[in-house]
Write a protein that holds these residues in place. Sequence first.
Motif, PDB file in Angstrom:
ATOM      1  N   ARG A 134       1.538   2.239  10.587  1.00 41.99           N
ATOM      2  CA  ARG A 134       0.117   1.941  10.769  1.00 41.99           C
ATOM      3  C   ARG A 134      -0.394   1.081   9.615  1.00 41.99           C
ATOM      4  O   ARG A 134      -1.127   0.111   9.799  1.00 41.99           O
ATOM      5  CB  ARG A 134      -0.677   3.258  10.854  1.00 41.99           C
ATOM      6  N   LEU A 135       0.032   1.450   8.419  1.00 42.85           N
ATOM      7  CA  LEU A 135      -0.372   0.689   7.232  1.00 42.85           C
ATOM      8  C   LEU A 135       0.140  -0.745   7.313  1.00 42.85           C
ATOM      9  O   LEU A 135      -0.598  -1.704   7.053  1.00 42.85           O
ATOM     10  CB  LEU A 135       0.169   1.390   5.989  1.00 42.85           C
ATOM     11  N   SER A 140      -1.852  -2.714   9.800  1.00 42.82           N
ATOM     12  CA  SER A 140      -3.206  -3.032   9.348  1.00 42.82           C
ATOM     13  C   SER A 140      -3.162  -4.189   8.338  1.00 42.82           C
ATOM     14  O   SER A 140      -4.064  -5.021   8.311  1.00 42.82           O
ATOM     15  CB  SER A 140      -3.868  -1.801   8.729  1.00 42.82           C
ATOM     16  N   GLN A 141      -2.121  -4.272   7.539  1.00 40.73           N
ATOM     17  CA  GLN A 141      -1.978  -5.396   6.603  1.00 40.73           C
ATOM     18  C   GLN A 141      -1.818  -6.708   7.356  1.00 40.73           C
ATOM     19  O   GLN A 141      -2.353  -7.730   6.956  1.00 40.73           O
ATOM     20  CB  GLN A 141      -0.743  -5.167   5.722  1.00 40.73           C
ATOM     21  N   VAL A 150       1.086   5.640   1.344  1.00 43.97           N
ATOM     22  CA  VAL A 150       0.592   6.729   2.174  1.00 43.97           C
ATOM     23  C   VAL A 150       0.869   8.060   1.469  1.00 43.97           C
ATOM     24  O   VAL A 150       1.849   8.194   0.738  1.00 43.97           O
ATOM     25  CB  VAL A 150       1.243   6.727   3.575  1.00 43.97           C
ATOM     26  N   LYS A 153       2.666   6.805   9.797  1.00 40.00           N
ATOM     27  CA  LYS A 153       1.597   6.398   8.870  1.00 40.00           C
ATOM     28  C   LYS A 153       1.946   5.078   8.187  1.00 40.00           C
ATOM     29  O   LYS A 153       1.101   4.189   8.054  1.00 40.00           O
ATOM     30  CB  LYS A 153       1.391   7.471   7.796  1.00 40.00           C
ATOM     31  N   GLY A 192       0.812  -1.211   0.000  1.00 36.66           N
ATOM     32  CA  GLY A 192       0.000   0.000   0.000  1.00 36.66           C
ATOM     33  C   GLY A 192       0.845   1.260   0.000  1.00 36.66           C
ATOM     34  O   GLY A 192       2.075   1.194  -0.060  1.00 36.66           O
TER      35      GLY A 192
END
Length: 358
Positions: free
Chosen positions: A348-349, A352-353, A300, A345, A298
């Motif tokens: 955090r990504l 979350s993955q 950011v 950030k 992903g």
Amino acid sequence: MDASSTTVLATGSATGIARRLLDWYDEHARDLPWRARPGAAAPGPYRVWLSEVMLQQTTVQAVRPYFEHFTARWPTVEALAAADEGEVMAAWAGLGYYARARNLVACAREVAARGGSFPDNEDGLRKLPGIGAYTAAAVAAIAFGRRAVVIDANVERVVSRLFAISDPLPGARSAIREAADAITPDERAGDFAQAMMDLGSGPCTARDPACLLCPLSQHCAGRAEGDPARFPVKAPKRAKPVRQGRCFWIERDGAVWLVRRPGKGMLGGMRAFPDDGWHAGEDGSGEPPLPGDWQPAGRVQHGFTHFALELALMTLHTRAQPEGDGEWWPVADIGNAGLPTLFAKAARLALSQREEMA
DNA sequence: AAAGCGTGGCG
DNA sequence: TCGCCAAGCTT
């Protein structure tokens, strides 16, 4: 001296402006942690200085928790001087403009070396790291009761409206300074400065000034002209480029690889993930720091002062040891690594993955 | 002396 | 939504 401030001096309303503003301040001053509370002891130079540095280009709301944390952890300038610089940087994480944290430690150490007392005047303060014209004047006035002309963005806005100064910033600086000097009182210059801040954060806001609530509205040439919000006039800004870059999450045995960025420049001195060399002037190369089965995880978006960044996160699970300096940081404790917001950030990504995988 | 340097909130 | 903006300093 421009025509408008000459007029004010000639009519003698300069002292009237200061008096009205101080009266308003006595009634409406905000209750802030770095200000003297009624009946309590004065804050002292350390707290005044610390708050002023934190408040450079930074909102009161953002500063408040950091100020509480710093003063609890390092109650005196000597304590801060004795602190590990890396720990101060980590405590500053999220507040931005990280050169301030480096200069904060350097300044504390210079003050400690002089016996723990700050210089009590503008010229002496101005020589310390991280203290420029504004902060020197603010500390001299607020902490030491000196008459100093304190000019920040609030004062520039209020004064440019009061005197309807149409020259664009930054060229109008000298005219604004003369006008601010003309209305700064000999007594209570520190309260006057803070009153200007409160005026700028309350009635005299940048977007939509509430002149009906302003104690100076009767004196305001900008309002008399009908459109105070058009001041201060500003020179057009340059467009900021959008850069592409990558950062790399390298994980091994429940820990992730962190590096420390070079002492100067972007996010200088802060912990970070390895990256592919992106900077304000150029996209990153895309090259990972070591070969392997990298997975895209992903991206950011992040805006800096002078460019925007689209940062792609790449992840790798490995048993290899990356080259160069760095440290393995427990993934579960990544929130305490003191990462600047961009990399927070990304973290955090990544987390979350992992949730999705599990 | 112009440019580099963060971040979050707001209209 | 997104551009603007904030208690600036350094080089």
